[in-house]
Design an enzyme around this catalytic site. Structure first.
Site, PDB file in Angstrom:
ATOM      1  CG  ASP A  92      58.525  44.985  76.904  1.00 22.95           C
ATOM      2  OD1 ASP A  92      57.436  45.392  76.471  1.00 22.95           O
ATOM      3  OD2 ASP A  92      58.620  44.133  77.801  1.00 22.95           O
ATOM      4  CG  HIS A 111      53.728  52.078  70.085  1.00 25.50           C
ATOM      5  ND1 HIS A 111      54.375  51.909  71.297  1.00 25.50           N
ATOM      6  CD2 HIS A 111      52.737  51.157  70.074  1.00 25.50           C
ATOM      7  CE1 HIS A 111      53.790  50.928  71.973  1.00 25.50           C
ATOM      8  NE2 HIS A 111      52.802  50.460  71.245  1.00 25.50           N
ATOM      9  CB  ILE A 167      48.389  45.737  77.542  1.00 25.68           C
ATOM     10  CG1 ILE A 167      48.770  46.550  78.787  1.00 25.68           C
ATOM     11  CG2 ILE A 167      48.206  46.641  76.328  1.00 25.68           C
ATOM     12  CD1 ILE A 167      50.087  47.279  78.648  1.00 25.68           C
ATOM     13  NE  ARG A 224      55.764  41.290  76.294  1.00 20.26           N
ATOM     14  CZ  ARG A 224      55.472  40.985  77.557  1.00 20.26           C
ATOM     15  NH1 ARG A 224      55.491  41.904  78.488  1.00 20.26           N
ATOM     16  NH2 ARG A 224      55.165  39.739  77.873  1.00 20.26           N
ATOM     17  CE  LYS A 267      55.869  50.030  78.447  1.00 20.98           C
ATOM     18  NZ  LYS A 267      56.457  48.802  77.884  1.00 20.98           N
ATOM     19  NE  ARG A 321      47.554  43.795  62.046  1.00 22.41           N
ATOM     20  CZ  ARG A 321      48.832  43.518  62.287  1.00 22.41           C
ATOM     21  NH1 ARG A 321      49.731  43.734  61.347  1.00 22.41           N
ATOM     22  NH2 ARG A 321      49.197  43.047  63.454  1.00 22.41           N
TER      23      ARG A 321
END
Length: 214
Positions: free
Chosen positions: A181, A83, A19, A169, A101, A41
């Site tokens: 989501d 998050h 995204i 997701r 979000k 990572r």
């Protein structure tokens, strides 16, 4: 005398998520801001992302990026379940934060993020971008002016093609699912109507379905 142009933001990116190109890279470039670092990572993924999008340098861990003194704004596009922890870490490091979000996985974590953001002295923003769209702004202007009368009823519907069955997701452990989501957009939009509707909405009923295998 004209005001000087705003100083470009120095942005660091947590992860090489899909995204990011649409949600951050293109807008940052159009606004004249700098993508100074990206961390993953798997450092090879960070290096590939940096080469593709003109990011200044790479880090082999998220903690390294947060310790980078040149990074002043952190963009967090990680999986939902990451998050909250990394938003808290970025705030503790004194960085401004733009998070995808939802900003946390549950109410306890959300409260921690809220309190950390309030105490940090930095800017914290959750990426509900629809709020800044001219259509949404015009809607709020109409409601505020009373031009169409009082708000009596509001419905929110959000729909996209379903992600693939193995898409993270859908993962409960990563705070996935239809509500976290996508449905959070509808809830957020309704909550933003609170000033025009006599207060924030309250839960009356809820319904959910279980996804086979998830």
């Amino acid at each position: 005398m004209s005001e000087s142009a705003p100083r470009p933001l120095r942005i660091g990116i947590l992860g090489a998520a899909r995204i990011t190109e649409r949600a951050l890279v293109a807008p940052a470039r159009s606004g004249g801001h700098r993508l100074v670092a990206v961390a993953a990572r798997d450092r090879s993924r960070a290096e590939a992302f940096a080469a593709a999008h003109g990011v200044g340098r790479t880090h082999g861990s998220y903690a390294e990026l947060l310790a980078d003194p040149e990074v002043e704004v952190v963009y967090n596009p990680l999986a939902n379940g990451l998050h909250g922890p990394w938003n808290l870490a970025a705030l503790a490091a004194g960085k401004h934060v733009l998070t995808e979000k939802p900003s946390a996985s549950n109410s306890v974590e959300a409260r921690e993020v809220l309190e950390a953001a309030a105490a940090s002295g930095t800017v914290f923003m959750e990426a509900f971008h629809y709020l800044f769209h001219p259509v949404t702004r015009r809607l709020h202007e109409l409601l505020a002016s009373g031009e169409l009368g009082e708000l009596r009823r509001a419905e929110a519907l959000v729909a996209i093609p379903a992600p693939a069955p193995d898409d993270p997701r859908w993962s409960l452990s990563l705070a996935g699912g239809a509500l976290m989501d996508l449905g959070c957009y509808g809830l957020h939009a309704l909550r933003m109507l609170a000033p025009f509707a006599g207060g924030a909405p309250r839960l009356v009923a809820a319904r959910a379905g279980e996804r086979a295998g998830a």
